[in-house]
Design an enzyme around this catalytic site. Structure first.
Site, PDB file in Angstrom:
ATOM      1  N   HIS A   1      -8.819   9.227   3.640  1.00 40.34           N
ATOM      2  CA  HIS A   1      -8.430   8.168   2.701  1.00 40.34           C
ATOM      3  C   HIS A   1      -8.686   8.703   1.295  1.00 40.34           C
ATOM      4  CE1 HIS A   1      -8.042   4.350   0.673  1.00 40.34           C
ATOM      5  NE2 HIS A   1      -7.646   3.791   1.808  1.00 40.34           N
TER       6      HIS A   1
ATOM      7  N   ARG B   1      -0.658   8.649   2.027  1.00 33.97           N
ATOM      8  CA  ARG B   1      -2.051   9.070   1.828  1.00 33.97           C
ATOM      9  C   ARG B   1      -2.286  10.564   1.820  1.00 33.97           C
ATOM     10  NH1 ARG B   1      -5.079   4.685   5.485  1.00 33.97           N
ATOM     11  NH2 ARG B   1      -4.513   3.077   3.996  1.00 33.97           N
TER      12      ARG B   1
ATOM     13  N   ARG C   1      -0.478   8.437   9.453  1.00 34.05           N
ATOM     14  CA  ARG C   1      -0.290   6.992   9.667  1.00 34.05           C
ATOM     15  C   ARG C   1       0.069   6.279   8.367  1.00 34.05           C
ATOM     16  NH1 ARG C   1      -3.985   2.478   9.108  1.00 34.05           N
ATOM     17  NH2 ARG C   1      -5.555   3.969   8.462  1.00 34.05           N
TER      18      ARG C   1
ATOM     19  N   HIS D   1     -11.072   9.211   7.443  1.00 39.68           N
ATOM     20  CA  HIS D   1     -10.825   7.771   7.586  1.00 39.68           C
ATOM     21  C   HIS D   1     -10.257   7.382   8.944  1.00 39.68           C
ATOM     22  CE1 HIS D   1      -9.873   3.752   6.177  1.00 39.68           C
ATOM     23  NE2 HIS D   1      -8.589   3.908   6.464  1.00 39.68           N
TER      24      HIS D   1
ATOM     25  N   GLU E   1       0.856  -1.201   0.000  1.00 40.04           N
ATOM     26  CA  GLU E   1       0.000   0.000   0.000  1.00 40.04           C
ATOM     27  C   GLU E   1       0.884   1.239   0.000  1.00 40.04           C
ATOM     28  OE1 GLU E   1      -3.443  -0.208   2.784  1.00 40.04           O
ATOM     29  OE2 GLU E   1      -2.780  -2.264   3.053  1.00 40.04           O
TER      30      GLU E   1
HETATM   31  P1  FAD Z   1     -12.749  -0.028  16.623  1.00 41.21           P
HETATM   32  O1  FAD Z   1     -12.488  -1.231  15.841  1.00 41.21           O
HETATM   33  O2  FAD Z   1     -13.389   1.113  15.936  1.00 41.21           O
HETATM   34  O3  FAD Z   1     -13.642  -0.434  17.871  1.00 41.21           O
HETATM   35  C1  FAD Z   1     -14.197   0.555  18.710  1.00 41.21           C
HETATM   36  C2  FAD Z   1     -15.258  -0.096  19.566  1.00 41.21           C
HETATM   37  O4  FAD Z   1     -15.678   0.785  20.593  1.00 41.21           O
HETATM   38  C3  FAD Z   1     -16.514  -0.492  18.817  1.00 41.21           C
HETATM   39  O5  FAD Z   1     -16.904  -1.753  19.255  1.00 41.21           O
HETATM   40  C4  FAD Z   1     -17.530   0.565  19.263  1.00 41.21           C
HETATM   41  O6  FAD Z   1     -18.863   0.138  19.187  1.00 41.21           O
HETATM   42  C5  FAD Z   1     -17.084   0.759  20.681  1.00 41.21           C
HETATM   43  N1  FAD Z   1     -17.503   2.014  21.292  1.00 41.21           N
HETATM   44  C6  FAD Z   1     -17.264   3.271  20.851  1.00 41.21           C
HETATM   45  N2  FAD Z   1     -17.786   4.153  21.702  1.00 41.21           N
HETATM   46  C7  FAD Z   1     -18.362   3.459  22.710  1.00 41.21           C
HETATM   47  C8  FAD Z   1     -19.077   3.820  23.875  1.00 41.21           C
HETATM   48  N3  FAD Z   1     -19.331   5.079  24.199  1.00 41.21           N
HETATM   49  N4  FAD Z   1     -19.529   2.828  24.685  1.00 41.21           N
HETATM   50  C9  FAD Z   1     -19.331   1.527  24.368  1.00 41.21           C
HETATM   51  N5  FAD Z   1     -18.664   1.133  23.258  1.00 41.21           N
HETATM   52  C10 FAD Z   1     -18.186   2.083  22.456  1.00 41.21           C
HETATM   53  N6  FAD Z   1      -6.388  -0.261   9.415  1.00 41.21           N
HETATM   54  C11 FAD Z   1      -5.414  -1.115   9.058  1.00 41.21           C
HETATM   55  O7  FAD Z   1      -4.398  -1.240   9.748  1.00 41.21           O
HETATM   56  N7  FAD Z   1      -5.545  -1.855   7.915  1.00 41.21           N
HETATM   57  C12 FAD Z   1      -6.632  -1.769   7.101  1.00 41.21           C
HETATM   58  O8  FAD Z   1      -6.725  -2.471   6.110  1.00 41.21           O
HETATM   59  C13 FAD Z   1      -7.660  -0.852   7.448  1.00 41.21           C
HETATM   60  N8  FAD Z   1      -8.750  -0.696   6.664  1.00 41.21           N
HETATM   61  C14 FAD Z   1      -9.767   0.109   7.096  1.00 41.21           C
HETATM   62  C15 FAD Z   1     -10.936   0.199   6.334  1.00 41.21           C
HETATM   63  C16 FAD Z   1     -12.001   0.941   6.781  1.00 41.21           C
HETATM   64  C17 FAD Z   1     -13.265   1.034   5.954  1.00 41.21           C
HETATM   65  C18 FAD Z   1     -11.913   1.640   8.006  1.00 41.21           C
HETATM   66  C19 FAD Z   1     -13.062   2.447   8.514  1.00 41.21           C
HETATM   67  C20 FAD Z   1     -10.741   1.583   8.753  1.00 41.21           C
HETATM   68  C21 FAD Z   1      -9.668   0.829   8.306  1.00 41.21           C
HETATM   69  N9  FAD Z   1      -8.494   0.735   9.042  1.00 41.21           N
HETATM   70  C22 FAD Z   1      -7.501  -0.124   8.659  1.00 41.21           C
HETATM   71  C23 FAD Z   1      -8.378   1.376  10.360  1.00 41.21           C
HETATM   72  C24 FAD Z   1      -8.651   0.324  11.436  1.00 41.21           C
HETATM   73  O9  FAD Z   1      -9.689  -0.518  11.029  1.00 41.21           O
HETATM   74  C25 FAD Z   1      -9.022   0.928  12.760  1.00 41.21           C
HETATM   75  O10 FAD Z   1      -8.182   1.996  13.077  1.00 41.21           O
HETATM   76  C26 FAD Z   1      -8.906  -0.115  13.871  1.00 41.21           C
HETATM   77  O11 FAD Z   1      -9.682  -1.222  13.522  1.00 41.21           O
HETATM   78  C27 FAD Z   1      -9.331   0.471  15.183  1.00 41.21           C
HETATM   79  O12 FAD Z   1      -9.516  -0.576  16.113  1.00 41.21           O
HETATM   80  P2  FAD Z   1     -10.009  -0.197  17.571  1.00 41.21           P
HETATM   81  O13 FAD Z   1     -10.188  -1.479  18.282  1.00 41.21           O
HETATM   82  O14 FAD Z   1      -9.142   0.823  18.137  1.00 41.21           O
HETATM   83  O15 FAD Z   1     -11.425   0.516  17.312  1.00 41.21           O
HETATM   84  C1  SIN Z   2      -7.150   0.335   2.850  1.00 44.82           C
HETATM   85  O1  SIN Z   2      -7.372  -0.855   2.677  1.00 44.82           O
HETATM   86  O2  SIN Z   2      -6.922   1.134   1.951  1.00 44.82           O
HETATM   87  C2  SIN Z   2      -7.178   0.851   4.252  1.00 44.82           C
HETATM   88  C3  SIN Z   2      -5.909   0.529   4.882  1.00 44.82           C
HETATM   89  C4  SIN Z   2      -5.687   1.348   6.116  1.00 44.82           C
HETATM   90  O3  SIN Z   2      -6.484   2.201   6.481  1.00 44.82           O
HETATM   91  O4  SIN Z   2      -4.640   1.132   6.728  1.00 44.82           O
END
Ligand code: FAD
Ligand code: SIN
Length: 521
Positions: free
Chosen positions: A239, A285, A381, A346, A112
């Site tokens: 993004h 990005r 990032r 994003h 990427e």
């Molecule tokens: P999240 O996975 O967002 O989890 C947060 C949790 O907290 C959820 O369960 C939510 O419901 C809960 N929550 C929030 N507020 C509250 C509240 N007040 N009370 C109770 N629960 C709450 N990153 C990569 O490294 N590689 C990728 O390929 C990639 N692709 C992506 C594609 C998309 C479409 C998106 C949106 C993001 C992508 N990212 C990617 C970024 C990555 O997915 C996220 O940064 C990462 O998953 C965050 O994980 P997390 O556990 O910190 O938060």
């Molecule tokens: C993507 O698949 O382009 C998202 C990857 C990322 O947010 O790290």
């Protein structure tokens, strides 16, 4: 009132990883505001970065790519620690049962933007779905973990709730959280020895975002209200390529497609990236998003286009099945038609400040995942470093929490939530109006390209929204949408203020009134 050793807010990769590790030592509550699966993690496409092929790649290269993308603002030592643990953490996911894509028996490594090598481990183009579902099944089956779905964490409990004043911020402790149960409308007091915020990002603060509805920045806002240190909020990652079809809700078109050779074209079919950066489609990005923004503004176009039509059609269908099927659903066969794309909010590089163990500035409060600002992303990032960050810091935080929790007493004197003086309001429509207004302000004035004038406009409008919503909140029986709106307004404030304070353009923060600065800003 509930009592646990560890209270985890959020069920994405960060929260679930922490919960699984901590549950080997004590009792864990995982509180999550929708179904357990609903998290940004579930939507991750491209994959998770880590050096898996030491013949062509090295830790030094992954570290260097991360630091270059971060535009001089990463914490180098923390980056080094994280990158070196990546292969082990990825193998641990595989031991849990995560099935990553293999070709000829070996892990297939994608590439990427900003990566100098192929090092992105993935499950086709739906990596998050695969990881999240395996982690959810492990958590659900763990005897020491209780999951509270449709429970919304509203407020962190601190000395403030005991009616005590602390002299210094570093004396603040977190005793748990007030949690709103959606079905009954009751607010529970959840007490813990250690509380972990893993509540993800805040893409919903913007009108166009790749993030699902849960991403309203609750964790950051809650921590801010409790007086935790918040850092780097100006660095919002847009993004470059979300699907530009309104009904698709800004569906992400993974950067892995560009890593595979996809070309960005303008409406005349001209490949424009070489005008902006020698790395072309694979520049970091921030650069690609700004290049697209520039094309759209200069040409007055509504879209740019991703072109994969020159590639083998069957290969595209098997390597990117979700993207292929989703685009087809909206009438675009990507093997023969260009994909209309635009940037969308994003990822949040900033958040609750932590050290390498996930420790925030508040005692007994840890944070990990996107909600935290750990120092590894700096001003931008590197792609696919976010899932890695969630894994690495969840483990660090679990190690820290498990080492100390037995010496920490549960604070039992916290009063129940008091809703006296509030009433049911008939004006709920104001909540959705205010939410849309905020998203529009943030998109128009605090987006990819900023200026001092735009930021001043933004803060004036944010202040008005803040006053209206605080007044509504103080008089009204609370609901989840109201709490979310209040949190989004706080997060918007933190972004605008941080953007106003930084008097240099750097990484994701680009202000036309200041030169781009690649030195430590
Ligand atoms: P999240 O996975 O967002 O989890 C947060 C949790 O907290 C959820 O369960 C939510 O419901 C809960 N929550 C929030 N507020 C509250 C509240 N007040 N009370 C109770 N629960 C709450 N990153 C990569 O490294 N590689 C990728 O390929 C990639 N692709 C992506 C594609 C998309 C479409 C998106 C949106 C993001 C992508 N990212 C990617 C970024 C990555 O997915 C996220 O940064 C990462 O998953 C965050 O994980 P997390 O556990 O910190 O938060
Ligand atoms: C993507 O698949 O382009 C998202 C990857 C990322 O947010 O790290």
């Amino acid at each position: 009132m509930y009592t646990f050793d560890f209270l985890v807010i959020g069920s994405g990769l960060a929260g679930l990883s922490f919960a699984l590790k901590a549950a080997e030592f004590g009792t864990v509550a995982v509180v999550t505001k929708r179904e357990i699966m609903e998290a940004n993690t579930r939507y991750a496409q491209g994959g998770i970065s880590g050096v898996m092929d030491f013949d062509s790649d090295s830790f030094e290269k992954h570290i260097n790519d991360t630091l270059v993308a971060g535009a001089g603002l990463c914490d180098k030592e923390t980056v080094e620690r994280m990158v070196k643990e990546a292969p082990r953490l990825i193998r641990e996911l595989m031991d849990h049962g995560v099935n990553f894509t293999r070709k000829n028996g070996k892990l297939h490594l994608g590439r990427e933007g900003g990566h100098s090598e192929h090092r992105v481990v993935h499950a086709e183009d739906a990596t998050g779905q695969e990881i999240e579902s395996i982690m959810v099944s492990k958590v659900r089956n763990h005897p020491n973990i209780e999951v509270f779905e449709h429970h919304f964490a509203m407020e962190l409990l601190t000395e403030h709730h005991l009616g005590k004043k602390v002299k210094y911020l570093k004396q603040i402790n977190c005793f748990g959280a007030y949690v709103l149960e959606k079905s009954s409308g009751k607010v529970h007091t959840m007490l813990s020895r250690v509380t972990v915020i893993a509540a993800g990002g805040a893409g919903q603060v913007y009108q166009y975002t790749t993030n699902p509805e849960i991403a309203t920045g609750d964790g950051i806002a809650m921590a801010y209200r409790a007086k935790a240190k918040i850092r780097n909020m100006e660095f919002v990652q847009f993004h470059p390529t979300s699907l530009n079809i309104p009904e698709s809700d800004s569906f992400l078109i993974s950067e892995a497609l560009r890593g595979h050779g996809a070309i960005l074209r303008n409406s005349d079919g001209v490949a424009f990236m070489e005008q902006y950066d020698e790395r072309k489609e694979l520049a970091p990005r921030d650069i690609v998003a700004r290049a697209i923004d520039d094309q759209l503004k200069k040409r007055g176009d509504k879209s740019v286009y991703l072109d994969v039509t020159f590639m083998d059609a069957e290969e595209i269908k098997t390597s990117f099945p979700s993207i292929y099927k989703t685009c087809l659903k909206y009438g675009i066969d990507i093997t023969s038609q260009y994909i209309p794309v635009v940037p969308a909010a994003h990822y949040f590089c900033g958040g609750i400040e932590t050290d390498i163990d996930g420790q925030t500035s508040i005692n007994r409060l840890l944070a990990c995942g996107e909600t935290a600002c750990t120092g590894v992303h700096g001003a931008n990032r590197l792609a696919s470093n976010s899932l890695l960050e969630a894994l690495f810091f969840a483990e660090q935080a679990a190690n820290k929490a498990c080492a100390v929790f037995k010496e920490i007493e549960i604070q039992k004197d916290i009063p129940d939530w008091d809703e006296s003086g509030t009433f049911n309001n008939n004006e709920w429509v104001l909540i959705s109006h205010n939410r849309e207004e905020l998203q529009q302000v943030m998109w128009d004035y605090v987006g990819i390209v900023r200026s001092d004038l735009r930021l001043q406009r933004a803060i004036r409008r944010q202040t008005l929204l803040y006053e209206e919503v605080e007044d509504f909140y103080n008089r009204t029986r609370i609901t989840i949408p109201l709490c979310e709106l209040r949190n989004m307004i706080s997060v918007a404030y933190l972004i605008i203020k941080a953007a106003m304070k930084r008097k240099k353009s750097c990484g994701l923060h680009y202000n036309i009134d200041y030169e781009m600065n690649t030195e430590k800003a």
